[in-house]
Design a protein around this motif. Sequence first.
Motif, PDB file in Angstrom:
ATOM      1  N   UNK A 165       2.022   7.138 -10.369  1.00  0.00           N
ATOM      2  CA  UNK A 165       0.560   7.243 -10.400  1.00  0.00           C
ATOM      3  C   UNK A 165       0.104   8.347  -9.454  1.00  0.00           C
ATOM      4  N   UNK A 166      -0.826   9.179  -9.916  1.00  0.00           N
ATOM      5  CA  UNK A 166      -1.276  10.309  -9.104  1.00  0.00           C
ATOM      6  C   UNK A 166      -2.627  10.082  -8.429  1.00  0.00           C
ATOM      7  N   UNK A 167      -3.403   9.106  -8.901  1.00  0.00           N
ATOM      8  CA  UNK A 167      -4.694   8.856  -8.249  1.00  0.00           C
ATOM      9  C   UNK A 167      -5.174   7.440  -8.552  1.00  0.00           C
ATOM     10  N   UNK A 168      -5.390   6.670  -7.500  1.00  0.00           N
ATOM     11  CA  UNK A 168      -5.984   5.343  -7.667  1.00  0.00           C
ATOM     12  C   UNK A 168      -6.869   4.960  -6.478  1.00  0.00           C
ATOM     13  N   UNK A 169      -7.277   5.941  -5.702  1.00  0.00           N
ATOM     14  CA  UNK A 169      -8.119   5.676  -4.535  1.00  0.00           C
ATOM     15  C   UNK A 169      -9.367   4.889  -4.921  1.00  0.00           C
ATOM     16  N   UNK A 170      -9.944   5.203  -6.083  1.00  0.00           N
ATOM     17  CA  UNK A 170     -11.159   4.524  -6.512  1.00  0.00           C
ATOM     18  C   UNK A 170     -10.976   3.013  -6.604  1.00  0.00           C
ATOM     19  N   UNK A 171      -9.760   2.565  -6.933  1.00  0.00           N
ATOM     20  CA  UNK A 171      -9.502   1.136  -7.041  1.00  0.00           C
ATOM     21  C   UNK A 171      -9.633   0.457  -5.679  1.00  0.00           C
ATOM     22  N   UNK A 172      -9.234   1.133  -4.633  1.00  0.00           N
ATOM     23  CA  UNK A 172      -9.329   0.561  -3.290  1.00  0.00           C
ATOM     24  C   UNK A 172     -10.756   0.627  -2.767  1.00  0.00           C
ATOM     25  N   UNK A 173     -11.486   1.656  -3.145  1.00  0.00           N
ATOM     26  CA  UNK A 173     -12.847   1.857  -2.656  1.00  0.00           C
ATOM     27  C   UNK A 173     -13.864   0.936  -3.303  1.00  0.00           C
ATOM     28  N   UNK A 174     -13.652   0.601  -4.575  1.00  0.00           N
ATOM     29  CA  UNK A 174     -14.643  -0.190  -5.300  1.00  0.00           C
ATOM     30  C   UNK A 174     -14.607  -1.635  -4.818  1.00  0.00           C
ATOM     31  N   UNK A 175     -15.733  -2.116  -4.310  1.00  0.00           N
ATOM     32  CA  UNK A 175     -15.798  -3.495  -3.847  1.00  0.00           C
ATOM     33  C   UNK A 175     -17.226  -3.992  -3.856  1.00  0.00           C
ATOM     34  N   UNK A 176     -17.359  -5.298  -4.049  1.00  0.00           N
ATOM     35  CA  UNK A 176     -18.671  -5.921  -4.138  1.00  0.00           C
ATOM     36  C   UNK A 176     -18.677  -7.215  -3.337  1.00  0.00           C
ATOM     37  N   UNK A 177     -19.801  -7.521  -2.745  1.00  0.00           N
ATOM     38  CA  UNK A 177     -19.913  -8.743  -1.947  1.00  0.00           C
ATOM     39  C   UNK A 177     -19.745  -9.989  -2.802  1.00  0.00           C
ATOM     40  N   UNK A 178     -20.001  -9.877  -4.093  1.00  0.00           N
ATOM     41  CA  UNK A 178     -19.854 -11.055  -4.960  1.00  0.00           C
ATOM     42  C   UNK A 178     -18.391 -11.428  -5.164  1.00  0.00           C
ATOM     43  N   UNK A 179     -17.481 -10.512  -4.845  1.00  0.00           N
ATOM     44  CA  UNK A 179     -16.055 -10.767  -5.050  1.00  0.00           C
ATOM     45  C   UNK A 179     -15.324 -11.208  -3.788  1.00  0.00           C
ATOM     46  N   UNK A 182       0.825  -1.212   0.000  1.00  0.00           N
ATOM     47  CA  UNK A 182       0.000   0.000   0.000  1.00  0.00           C
ATOM     48  C   UNK A 182       0.855   1.256   0.000  1.00  0.00           C
ATOM     49  N   UNK A 183       1.884   1.288   0.811  1.00  0.00           N
ATOM     50  CA  UNK A 183       2.733   2.478   0.912  1.00  0.00           C
ATOM     51  C   UNK A 183       3.487   2.759  -0.379  1.00  0.00           C
ATOM     52  N   UNK A 184       3.737   1.737  -1.177  1.00  0.00           N
ATOM     53  CA  UNK A 184       4.398   1.940  -2.478  1.00  0.00           C
ATOM     54  C   UNK A 184       3.405   2.312  -3.568  1.00  0.00           C
ATOM     55  N   UNK A 185       2.165   1.812  -3.442  1.00  0.00           N
ATOM     56  CA  UNK A 185       1.238   1.854  -4.575  1.00  0.00           C
ATOM     57  C   UNK A 185       0.143   2.901  -4.483  1.00  0.00           C
ATOM     58  N   UNK A 186      -0.232   3.310  -3.284  1.00  0.00           N
ATOM     59  CA  UNK A 186      -1.381   4.204  -3.127  1.00  0.00           C
ATOM     60  C   UNK A 186      -1.081   5.617  -3.622  1.00  0.00           C
ATOM     61  N   UNK A 187      -2.089   6.239  -4.228  1.00  0.00           N
ATOM     62  CA  UNK A 187      -1.969   7.627  -4.692  1.00  0.00           C
ATOM     63  C   UNK A 187      -3.330   8.303  -4.639  1.00  0.00           C
ATOM     64  N   UNK A 188      -3.323   9.591  -4.300  1.00  0.00           N
ATOM     65  CA  UNK A 188      -4.564  10.354  -4.294  1.00  0.00           C
ATOM     66  C   UNK A 188      -4.282  11.820  -4.586  1.00  0.00           C
ATOM     67  N   UNK A 189      -4.952  12.349  -5.597  1.00  0.00           N
ATOM     68  CA  UNK A 189      -4.846  13.779  -5.873  1.00  0.00           C
ATOM     69  C   UNK A 189      -6.058  14.531  -5.306  1.00  0.00           C
ATOM     70  N   UNK A 190      -6.894  13.788  -4.542  1.00  0.00           N
ATOM     71  CA  UNK A 190      -8.035  14.355  -3.791  1.00  0.00           C
ATOM     72  C   UNK A 190      -9.172  14.815  -4.689  1.00  0.00           C
TER      73      UNK A 190
END
Length: 230
Positions: free
Chosen positions: A181-195, A147-155
């Motif tokens: 990478x400057x923003x990928x927060x959406x990748x961490x937020x998107x989740x579904x119970x089917x997965x 996470x510390x290497x990969x996370x990015x957020x431009x807010x």
Amino acid sequence: MATSNVDASSSSSSSATASLGVSRFQHTPYYCEENVYLLCKKLCNDGIAKSAGSDLFVVFISNEKKQIPLWHQKASHRADGVILWDYHAICVQKRKESSLPHLVWDLDSTLPFPSPLSTYIDETIRPSFQLFSEYQRVFRIVHAPIFLRSFASDRRHMKDSAGNWVYPPPAYDVIVAEDGTTHNLNEYMEMSSVDVVKSIGPDALDAVLTQKLGVLVSESHLEELFSQIS
């Protein structure tokens, strides 16, 4: 991280961690993903966690509807501290000594800081509380070193359609991933119970420790996952 109204009816020693206070950590309201990023770094730098963060895990909590109830949250206006977040992020520290509980570091919680994982689950997640299907929570578990290497957020998620801040941003610079990478927060937020994984087996454990987005689990498998990580 934003809120809605909700009705409640719907490897350090213990002494070292107990002496810590929330005020020692950077906290910007409604920016839980950045707060947990900086918290992991500080735990490593201060010797509370292993230097590379191998005993730390970032946990994102959300669902398809972006409506998750959590109790004992500072932003709540209710006596029981319940609030409806669109998502939340916390840190879990796994401790190998069988006599020591795994710890939850949640800067937005009114529970003791940190709290034993079992206590946090009972008091904040409350699995015994019957929820409607749209409020069922999914947990994304990501190994902190990744996470510390990969996370990015431009807010960008904190701006309205006119470009105005919904909530005031932190004063420090935005977080950029090691690969630029400057923003990928959406990748961490998107989740579904089917997965979510159906069981905690070798594949799930490997994904937690090797995959950028970790693994998705239900609340019924949360403690089991941490008990099986070597």
